[in-house]
Design a protein around this motif. Structure first.
Motif, PDB file in Angstrom:
ATOM      1  N   TRP A 148       0.828  -1.208   0.000  1.00 33.82           N
ATOM      2  CA  TRP A 148       0.000   0.000   0.000  1.00 33.82           C
ATOM      3  C   TRP A 148       0.862   1.259   0.000  1.00 33.82           C
ATOM      4  N   ARG A 149       1.963   1.231   0.772  1.00 33.76           N
ATOM      5  CA  ARG A 149       2.845   2.393   0.846  1.00 33.76           C
ATOM      6  C   ARG A 149       3.664   2.557  -0.435  1.00 33.76           C
ATOM      7  N   THR A 150       3.596   1.603  -1.324  1.00 32.29           N
ATOM      8  CA  THR A 150       4.195   1.738  -2.653  1.00 32.29           C
ATOM      9  C   THR A 150       3.149   2.228  -3.654  1.00 32.29           C
ATOM     10  N   VAL A 151       1.941   1.732  -3.518  1.00 35.64           N
ATOM     11  CA  VAL A 151       0.860   2.094  -4.440  1.00 35.64           C
ATOM     12  C   VAL A 151       0.498   3.574  -4.323  1.00 35.64           C
ATOM     13  N   VAL A 152       0.392   4.087  -3.107  1.00 34.13           N
ATOM     14  CA  VAL A 152      -0.027   5.479  -2.915  1.00 34.13           C
ATOM     15  C   VAL A 152       0.918   6.455  -3.618  1.00 34.13           C
ATOM     16  N   SER A 166       6.689  10.107  -8.413  1.00 34.66           N
ATOM     17  CA  SER A 166       6.516   9.080  -7.380  1.00 34.66           C
ATOM     18  C   SER A 166       7.726   9.009  -6.464  1.00 34.66           C
ATOM     19  N   TYR A 178       7.630   9.995  -2.554  1.00 35.58           N
ATOM     20  CA  TYR A 178       7.926   8.985  -1.540  1.00 35.58           C
ATOM     21  C   TYR A 178       9.103   9.416  -0.672  1.00 35.58           C
ATOM     22  N   TRP A 190       0.891   9.280   6.955  1.00 36.31           N
ATOM     23  CA  TRP A 190      -0.436   9.165   6.324  1.00 36.31           C
ATOM     24  C   TRP A 190      -0.394   9.549   4.850  1.00 36.31           C
ATOM     25  N   LEU A 244       1.661   8.533   2.868  1.00 38.60           N
ATOM     26  CA  LEU A 244       2.101   7.327   2.167  1.00 38.60           C
ATOM     27  C   LEU A 244       1.035   6.235   2.232  1.00 38.60           C
ATOM     28  N   GLY A 245      -0.113   6.568   2.794  1.00 41.37           N
ATOM     29  CA  GLY A 245      -1.217   5.620   2.842  1.00 41.37           C
ATOM     30  C   GLY A 245      -1.498   5.088   4.234  1.00 41.37           C
ATOM     31  N   ILE A 246      -0.454   4.831   5.007  1.00 40.71           N
ATOM     32  CA  ILE A 246      -0.584   4.330   6.365  1.00 40.71           C
ATOM     33  C   ILE A 246       0.531   4.972   7.184  1.00 40.71           C
TER      34      ILE A 246
END
Length: 88
Positions: free
Chosen positions: A9-13, A45, A49, A64, A66-68
């Motif tokens: 998830w932290r890669t997808v965001v 990206s 990141y 947050w 980064l998604g989480i």
């Protein structure tokens, strides 16, 4: 398994943010080249990141973006596994 999903998830965001950033750049410019769009996506990206990962190290709440707001935690391998690997 949870840490794996967190890492994905932290890669997808950031990838999605990079895609949106690259597409937004195209609004002001006429870009036909798909390869240029791909490079812009990677650039946006990566910068996104790296910036928020650094900010997260200073203040965990930035995670947050980064998604989480918690980086995945990976367990260290057992000493027995490391010894077995070294013997091979």
């Amino acid at each position: 398994m949870y840490d794996f999903l967190v890492s994905v998830w932290r890669t997808v965001v950031p990838t999605l943010v990079g895609l949106v950033g690259a597409q937004a750049t195209r609004l002001g410019f006429h870009v036909e080249d798909a390869q240029l769009t791909a490079w812009l996506t990677v650039a946006f990206s990566t910068v996104y990141y790296a910036a928020f990962r650094r900010l997260e190290q200073l203040r965990p709440g930035w995670g947050w973006f980064l998604g989480i707001a918690r980086p995945p935690a990976y367990a260290r391998p057992d000493a027995d596994l490391l010894a077995l690997r070294d013997r091979q």
